[in-house]
Motif scaffolding. Structure first.
Motif, PDB file in Angstrom:
ATOM      1  N   HIS A 144      42.304  53.374  28.822  1.00  0.00           N
ATOM      2  CA  HIS A 144      41.100  53.919  28.190  1.00  0.00           C
ATOM      3  C   HIS A 144      41.074  53.427  26.747  1.00  0.00           C
ATOM      4  N   ASN A 145      40.875  52.124  26.597  1.00  0.00           N
ATOM      5  CA  ASN A 145      40.914  51.520  25.261  1.00  0.00           C
ATOM      6  C   ASN A 145      39.696  50.644  24.977  1.00  0.00           C
ATOM      7  N   GLN A 146      38.581  50.929  25.641  1.00  0.00           N
ATOM      8  CA  GLN A 146      37.362  50.142  25.433  1.00  0.00           C
ATOM      9  C   GLN A 146      36.796  50.398  24.046  1.00  0.00           C
ATOM     10  N   GLU A 147      36.488  49.301  23.330  1.00  0.00           N
ATOM     11  CA  GLU A 147      35.944  49.377  21.978  1.00  0.00           C
ATOM     12  C   GLU A 147      34.655  48.560  21.905  1.00  0.00           C
ATOM     13  N   MET A 148      33.519  49.235  21.767  1.00  0.00           N
ATOM     14  CA  MET A 148      32.249  48.522  21.712  1.00  0.00           C
ATOM     15  C   MET A 148      32.030  47.847  20.359  1.00  0.00           C
ATOM     16  N   THR A 149      32.676  48.336  19.306  1.00  0.00           N
ATOM     17  CA  THR A 149      32.508  47.709  17.988  1.00  0.00           C
ATOM     18  C   THR A 149      33.200  46.366  17.893  1.00  0.00           C
ATOM     19  N   THR A 150      34.227  46.138  18.726  1.00  0.00           N
ATOM     20  CA  THR A 150      34.933  44.854  18.750  1.00  0.00           C
ATOM     21  C   THR A 150      34.792  44.150  20.093  1.00  0.00           C
ATOM     22  N   LEU A 151      34.148  44.807  21.065  1.00  0.00           N
ATOM     23  CA  LEU A 151      33.966  44.260  22.417  1.00  0.00           C
ATOM     24  C   LEU A 151      35.305  43.925  23.064  1.00  0.00           C
ATOM     25  N   ARG A 152      36.278  44.809  22.910  1.00  0.00           N
ATOM     26  CA  ARG A 152      37.600  44.616  23.487  1.00  0.00           C
ATOM     27  C   ARG A 152      37.954  45.790  24.372  1.00  0.00           C
ATOM     28  N   GLY A 153      39.008  45.579  25.192  1.00  0.00           N
ATOM     29  CA  GLY A 153      39.563  46.652  25.994  1.00  0.00           C
ATOM     30  C   GLY A 153      38.735  46.964  27.224  1.00  0.00           C
ATOM     31  N   SER A 154      39.040  48.085  27.856  1.00  0.00           N
ATOM     32  CA  SER A 154      38.359  48.506  29.069  1.00  0.00           C
ATOM     33  C   SER A 154      38.707  49.958  29.342  1.00  0.00           C
ATOM     34  N   ASN A 155      37.900  50.588  30.193  1.00  0.00           N
ATOM     35  CA  ASN A 155      38.183  51.922  30.715  1.00  0.00           C
ATOM     36  C   ASN A 155      38.227  51.813  32.234  1.00  0.00           C
ATOM     37  N   GLY A 156      39.395  51.979  32.805  1.00  0.00           N
ATOM     38  CA  GLY A 156      39.490  51.846  34.252  1.00  0.00           C
ATOM     39  C   GLY A 156      40.928  51.746  34.706  1.00  0.00           C
ATOM     40  N   VAL A 157      41.115  51.099  35.861  1.00  0.00           N
ATOM     41  CA  VAL A 157      42.437  51.002  36.478  1.00  0.00           C
ATOM     42  C   VAL A 157      42.692  49.557  36.886  1.00  0.00           C
ATOM     43  N   PHE A 158      43.867  49.035  36.493  1.00  0.00           N
ATOM     44  CA  PHE A 158      44.332  47.721  36.925  1.00  0.00           C
ATOM     45  C   PHE A 158      45.342  47.905  38.061  1.00  0.00           C
ATOM     46  N   LYS A 159      45.237  47.058  39.092  1.00  0.00           N
ATOM     47  CA  LYS A 159      46.194  47.052  40.196  1.00  0.00           C
ATOM     48  C   LYS A 159      46.671  45.618  40.410  1.00  0.00           C
ATOM     49  N   SER A 160      47.990  45.428  40.512  1.00  0.00           N
ATOM     50  CA  SER A 160      48.539  44.077  40.650  1.00  0.00           C
ATOM     51  C   SER A 160      49.732  44.064  41.593  1.00  0.00           C
ATOM     52  N   ASP A 161      49.931  42.928  42.250  1.00  0.00           N
ATOM     53  CA  ASP A 161      51.127  42.640  43.034  1.00  0.00           C
ATOM     54  C   ASP A 161      51.444  41.161  42.866  1.00  0.00           C
ATOM     55  N   ALA A 162      52.734  40.837  42.913  1.00  0.00           N
ATOM     56  CA  ALA A 162      53.164  39.438  42.825  1.00  0.00           C
ATOM     57  C   ALA A 162      54.182  39.168  43.924  1.00  0.00           C
ATOM     58  N   TYR A 163      54.256  37.886  44.330  1.00  0.00           N
ATOM     59  CA  TYR A 163      55.161  37.490  45.407  1.00  0.00           C
ATOM     60  C   TYR A 163      55.905  36.238  44.954  1.00  0.00           C
ATOM     61  N   LEU A 164      57.226  36.242  45.143  1.00  0.00           N
ATOM     62  CA  LEU A 164      58.062  35.159  44.656  1.00  0.00           C
ATOM     63  C   LEU A 164      58.935  34.616  45.777  1.00  0.00           C
ATOM     64  N   LEU A 165      59.102  33.298  45.773  1.00  0.00           N
ATOM     65  CA  LEU A 165      60.005  32.603  46.684  1.00  0.00           C
ATOM     66  C   LEU A 165      60.933  31.728  45.853  1.00  0.00           C
ATOM     67  N   ALA A 166      62.204  31.693  46.213  1.00  0.00           N
ATOM     68  CA  ALA A 166      63.165  30.891  45.463  1.00  0.00           C
ATOM     69  C   ALA A 166      64.124  30.197  46.415  1.00  0.00           C
ATOM     70  N   ALA A 167      64.554  29.005  46.010  1.00  0.00           N
ATOM     71  CA  ALA A 167      65.541  28.250  46.781  1.00  0.00           C
ATOM     72  C   ALA A 167      66.450  27.503  45.818  1.00  0.00           C
ATOM     73  N   ASN A 168      67.738  27.475  46.134  1.00  0.00           N
ATOM     74  CA  ASN A 168      68.713  26.743  45.337  1.00  0.00           C
ATOM     75  C   ASN A 168      69.663  25.965  46.253  1.00  0.00           C
ATOM     76  N   LEU A 169      69.946  24.738  45.849  1.00  0.00           N
ATOM     77  CA  LEU A 169      70.964  23.926  46.495  1.00  0.00           C
ATOM     78  C   LEU A 169      72.151  23.859  45.545  1.00  0.00           C
ATOM     79  N   ASN A 170      73.304  24.386  45.999  1.00  0.00           N
ATOM     80  CA  ASN A 170      74.502  24.457  45.169  1.00  0.00           C
ATOM     81  C   ASN A 170      75.532  23.457  45.682  1.00  0.00           C
ATOM     82  N   LEU A 171      75.990  22.577  44.808  1.00  0.00           N
ATOM     83  CA  LEU A 171      76.970  21.544  45.185  1.00  0.00           C
ATOM     84  C   LEU A 171      78.240  21.713  44.366  1.00  0.00           C
TER      85      LEU A 171
END
Length: 453
Positions: free
Chosen positions: A424-451
């Protein structure tokens, strides 16, 4: 008024550079597939060449020559937003109250890694070199998004070099290490700019969101820090790890290019705010620079092997994000002289992350792994934005190791779930921020060859 307006416009734009600076935030701790498969709880094991990142003292116990080649693939978080922003509605006047749903663009970041260690035969001394990318970032929203005035495209492409030396005290079964971090990074940002008034030189109602133009930023940085490590194995089934990375000062230098697309935009860079034709445009450019202090980190870890086949580890990591208090920029062009040294508060806080990992060795050729970690977000509610809509996060991982007489292959998968972040940080005087909800997910894959040689 001109000074106020342009300061607002550019300081709203430039936080994209802060992506170089990320507990949580945007630091990527997944720097080895074995560790990632165990939730990144690895500083007390540190038993392959990726120890150079997790706890460099681990290379003191690695025999001969060991090389680890790897890659991390990050499916950049698909961020969903539901709420209002300063541009939600129909600019220029009907803005800030319309409820919208937005989706960021998906992207894939590939971060390669290379780790190598060499142990002297006649002395308990080892040398290592790590090459990785600790702070990669990629975030983009559609050009028509209601966040287009805060960020459209932001990316950071870093490469880090870590030469290290380690010494083993055999009488204590103790390893100590020291190294330096040298990082080169390329940074870019693209966004649209809007003004809350139609004429920057004579502000008056009606107030709203008036298109100004388009801003592009490109910069580079080189920075240096140091790291220390300690690994103690008092018993065959127990080990303790401690690792520290210093604060570093990131000096970013580059170019800012602004394209005024409306009379309002021309007024913002000191030109006449009246245009002979409705599509008249004007260009302005300047060199730009800023300095950001990135946090130090401290890892405390313990690993226990109740049987020859089972390894359990717990790590706690403190990240000193309170070093990131503000952003402040310098522009060399006379057109940008009024924008200099306008602080933009960030006020991030120190945070902890907690990591749990387990490994079960099925046989000498196969190991199974699983892990969980919890990261606190350093970003306070007042500075959460669409560039980095960070939140506390839960990470779940699985992995496997397939061994041979010459080395092994490690594979890992991680799902990162961000707790829904209400802002809840929306500022109309600077046109920044927002009022609402953010939802995120990330997916990672990794591989290593060890010699091993």
């Amino acid at each position: 008024m001109r000074k106020w307006l342009v300061s607002v416009l550019l300081l709203c734009a430039l936080p994209g550079l802060s992506g170089v600076c990320h507990g949580a935030g945007f630091k990527v701790s997944e720097q080895g597939a074995k560790a990632m498969g165990m939730g990144n709880a690895f500083a007390a094991q540190a038993d392959d060449a990726s120890a150079l990142y997790f706890n460099p003292a681990g290379i003191a116990f690695l025999p001969g020559i060991q090389v680890s080649l790897g890659a991390l693939g990050i499916l950049v978080p698909q961020t969903d937003f539901h709420g209002t922003t300063p541009l939600s509605g129909t600019p220029p006047l009907d803005t800030g109250t319309a409820v919208v749903t937005e989706h960021s663009r998906r992207d894939i970041v590939i971060a390669p890694t290379l780790y190598a260690s060499y142990a002297l035969e006649n002395l308990p001394l080892s040398f290592g070199l790590g090459v990785n990318a600790t702070y990669p970032l990629s975030k983009s929203w559609d050009d028509s998004s209601v966040f287009r005035n805060q960020v459209q495209i932001a990316s950071i492409k870093p490469i880090n070099f870590q030469p290290t030396v380690a010494y083993r005290v055999d009488a204590l079964n103790l390893g100590v290490a020291a190294g330096i971090d040298i990082t080169y990074a390329m940074v870019s940002l693209q966004k649209s700019l809007y003004s809350p008034v139609i004429d920057p030189t004579a502000p008056a109602p009606p107030f709203g969101a008036y298109e100004v133009g388009s801003l592009g930023l490109n910069g580079t940085a080189i920075y240096m820090g140091y790291n220390l490590g300690l690994l103690w194995k008092p018993r065959r089934d127990l080990s303790f790890g401690l690792a520290y990375r210093s604060k570093i000062t990131l000096d970013i230098t580059g170019d800012a290019n602004f394209l005024a697309t409306t009379p309002t935009g021309m007024g913002a860079i000191g030109l006449s705010d009246s245009a002979l034709f409705p599509y008249t445009r004007a260009h302005a450019s300047s060199s730009a620079s800023t300095s950001i202090t990135l946090p130090d980190t401290l890892d405390l870890a313990i690993a226990w092997r109740p049987t020859d086949r089972i390894t359990l580890e717990f790590d706690a990591t403190r990240t000193g994000w309170s070093s990131f208090e503000k952003l402040e920029f310098h522009f060399d062009s006379p057109q940008f002289a009024a924008f200099n040294n306008q602080p933009d508060p960030r006020k991030w806080r120190d945070v902890w992350s907690y990591k749990f990992g387990a490994q079960y060795v099925v046989n000498p050729r196969l190991a199974l792994r699983a892990g969980y970690s919890f990261d606190e977000s350093p970003v306070p509610d007042q500075t959460v934005d669409p560039l980095l809509p960070d939140a506390d996060r839960h990470s779940f991982s699985v992995g496997t190791g397939i061994g041979t007489t010459l080395g092994s292959v490690d594979l890992a998968y991680m799902w990162v779930h961000f707790v829904d972040r209400a802002v809840h940080n929306q500022e109309m005087t600077t046109l920044r921020g927002s009022n609402g909800v953010f939802k995120s997910d990330a997916y990672l894959l990794a591989a290593n060859l060890n010699l091993k040689f």
